[in-house]
Design a protein around this motif. Structure first.
Motif, short mmCIF file in Angstrom:
data_model
loop_
_atom_site.label_atom_id
_atom_site.label_comp_id
_atom_site.label_asym_id
_atom_site.label_seq_id
_atom_site.Cartn_x
_atom_site.Cartn_y
_atom_site.Cartn_z
N LEU A 58 5.44 46.44 51.11
CA LEU A 58 6.58 45.65 51.59
C LEU A 58 6.54 45.47 53.10
O LEU A 58 7.05 44.48 53.63
N GLU A 59 5.97 46.44 53.80
CA GLU A 59 5.79 46.37 55.26
C GLU A 59 7.10 46.16 56.01
O GLU A 59 7.15 45.45 57.01
N SER A 60 8.15 46.75 55.48
CA SER A 60 9.45 46.64 56.15
C SER A 60 10.24 47.92 55.90
O SER A 60 10.50 48.26 54.74
N PHE A 61 10.60 48.60 56.95
CA PHE A 61 11.34 49.85 56.82
C PHE A 61 12.67 49.63 56.11
O PHE A 61 13.07 50.41 55.24
N TRP A 62 13.36 48.53 56.45
CA TRP A 62 14.68 48.29 55.88
C TRP A 62 14.61 47.93 54.41
O TRP A 62 15.46 48.35 53.61
N LEU A 63 13.57 47.18 54.02
CA LEU A 63 13.41 46.86 52.60
C LEU A 63 13.09 48.11 51.80
O LEU A 63 13.59 48.29 50.68
N VAL A 64 12.29 49.00 52.37
CA VAL A 64 11.96 50.25 51.68
C VAL A 64 13.17 51.16 51.62
O VAL A 64 13.42 51.81 50.59
N LEU A 65 13.95 51.20 52.69
CA LEU A 65 15.17 52.01 52.69
C LEU A 65 16.13 51.51 51.62
O LEU A 65 16.72 52.32 50.87
N GLY A 66 16.26 50.20 51.51
CA GLY A 66 17.10 49.64 50.45
C GLY A 66 16.55 49.98 49.07
O GLY A 66 17.31 50.29 48.14
N PHE A 67 15.23 49.94 48.95
CA PHE A 67 14.58 50.29 47.69
C PHE A 67 14.87 51.75 47.31
O PHE A 67 15.17 52.06 46.15
N ILE A 68 14.81 52.66 48.29
CA ILE A 68 15.07 54.08 48.03
C ILE A 68 16.50 54.29 47.55
O ILE A 68 16.74 54.99 46.55
#
Length: 509
Positions: free
Chosen positions: A32-42
């Motif tokens: 995803l290469e995006s911290f915020w997208l991964v944080l949302g995913f978590i």
């Protein structure tokens, strides 16, 4: 004795399982290469897990599920992290066949520490006293409040980002294998289904099938499309782009109200050939289908496939079958040309396209079919405007339309045969309407775009074209295909239903 409320116990397990999925989140971050997208995913993942555990953690079973899930998740995460393996059905089979020597080779201090920690966790869980409300109604209220709030949190995170997350999951299907312990439990069940569960007896259904006319030369090309939705067909009412510029010249018959059996290839493809209708069809069916009936009554059956998903078992008993992995569906035209030089008296040739399979729509057509612009030349749909996405999808339909026109041209040359072409898609597609992309939604709640599919007919016999033209505005579905195929070749069976045969004289389905 340690004492926790039911909510605390469930929350603790939700946090632990989320933490044990660090491999999953690392994979998501890499792609995803995006911290915020991964944080949302978590957070979305945590909400989903908490909702699931809130549902299944019930009295007398909470500790069992806790130990089982954490045990599976811990060992799976360990082997995934330190050995880079993914635990699927084949890996479960390997584990089932492992010997003592291989077990000893795997043992080391690190693994023993993990096993010891799991053992301590199990003891801890056994010692915990889970306190629940004395009132059943209060306890149920707490349970469903957790489920509701978790669902709301998940939807708040997921829905605004569907344009990113859904294509991401479709492009990286292997991500599900990182989901511990649930994918590993699924792999274990699949192993049981494949290797341990007694095989059902294959059902022979064509005992009474017969065909009196074996001398009339007939040829039917059945083209099964992929992910084409009727809404974007200019043969119908679509005005944005002329997606049927080729077949319009061939005066084909377009059915305006035709519907699929499912919202995925895995369901729709076997269902459309099955003797059963959508409401009775099961993906576990192990029985003869329409092609078996035709083959047993003397029709030459061929299956040529350029779809990555294969034929889903439909063509298993066909001798003349070939599978391709070409960029474009024109590979099937070359195979068809060759086959047309070596026909029997009566023939059905099935061409299974890759069609409009997403989300990489831009890869489904050659550069010279990039008619509608601007286009979405990426699998990251969130980077594209809705207009670009629609144009790209429409280009795939135009390319398929070209394929169909080429098939019709080949059939015109077979003047000594009663020739026909049927084209229908397996299912439709969502392109961002109401925030929904791609397909595979449960049929009961699927949007119309995912089940309303194109159905096109052409024949060198004007009487057949006229007969089907009279029915083109009535409502039909893939339930009609079984009897229609048998009807075209004059095959009778107790499973044949005249009222479902599009070639019959009945005016209504």
């Amino acid at each position: 004795m340690l004492q926790l409320s039911w909510f605390q116990f469930t929350l603790l397990n939700s946090i632990l399982i989320t933490l044990l999925n660090f491999n999953l989140f690392a994979f998501a971050y890499k792609n995803l290469e995006s911290f915020w997208l991964v944080l949302g995913f978590i957070f979305g993942y945590f909400a989903l897990i908490h909702m699931i555990l809130s549902l299944i953690f019930v009295k007398y079973f909470s500790k069992f599920f806790s130990i089982f899930f954490i045990f599976c998740a811990s060992l799976s995460a360990y082997f995934m992290y330190f050995y880079g393996i993914l635990i699927d059905t084949d890996m479960v089979q390997n584990v089932a066949q492992v010997d003592m020597k291989e077990i000893k080779d795997l043992l080391n201090a690190r693994l023993l520490v993990v096993i010891f920690l799991i053992f301590l966790f199990c003891i801890l869980v056994f010692k915990i006293r889970i306190v629940t409300q004395k009132s059943i109604l209060k306890q149920m209220g707490i349970k469903f409040l957790n489920v509701f709030l978790s669902l709301v949190l998940f939807l708040m995170i997921f829905l605004p980002l569907t344009k990113t997350y859904i294509p991401f999951f479709r492009n990286h299907k292997e991500i599900r294998m990182f989901n511990v312990p649930f994918y590993q439990i699924y792999a274990l069940l699949r192993y049981y289904e494949r290797f341990l569960k007694p095989k059902p007896e294959f059902k022979i259904l064509s005992y009474d099938a017969f065909k009196e006319d074996n001398t009339t030369k007939k040829l039917l090309i059945l083209v099964v499309g992929e992910t084409a939705r009727a809404q974007n067909y200019s043969l119908g009412t679509y005005k944005n782009n002329d997606t049927n510029a080729y077949t319009k010249k061939d005066k084909v018959v377009f059915f305006s109200h035709f519907y699929s059996c499912g919202t995925s290839t895995a369901i729709s493809l076997p269902c459309m050939f099955s003797v059963n209708k959508r409401k009775d069809f099961s993906s576990k069916e192990f029985a003869e289908n329409a092609l078996d009936f035709l083959q047993k009554t003397g029709v030459n059956v061929s299956w040529y496939d350029n779809n990555s998903g294969g034929c889903k078992g439909v063509c298993d008993r066909i001798a003349d079958k070939k599978f391709f992995d070409a960029n474009y569906d024109e590979i099937l035209l070359k195979e068809l040309e060759s086959k047309l030089q070596n026909l029997g008296t009566q023939n059905i040739i099935v061409l299974h396209l890759q069609g409009s399979h997403g989300p990489t729509y831009y890869k489904r057509y050659p550069e010279n079919f990039k008619h509608f612009t601007p286009t979405c030349d990426t699998n990251k749909l969130e980077l594209c405007s809705h207009e670009a996405l629609i144009n790209t999808y429409d280009n795939t339909l135009l390319y398929t339309d070209y394929i169909l026109s080429q098939i019709i041209a080949l059939l015109r040359d077979k003047k000594d045969y009663e020739s026909a072409m049927i084209y229908l898609s397996d299912h439709g597609e969502s392109l961002g309407e109401n925030g929904i992309y791609l397909h595979s939604m449960p049929y009961a709640i699927a949007p119309k775009n995912q089940i309303h599919i194109p159905f096109i007919f052409w024949s060198n016999h004007s009487s057949l074209n006229e007969k089907l033209s009279q029915k083109k505005d009535l409502e039909f579905s893939q339930d009609n295909l079984f009897s229609t195929l048998l009807g075209y070749f004059g095959v009778w069976s107790s499973f044949y239903e005249n009222e479902l045969d599009l070639f019959s004289s009945k005016e209504n389905p």
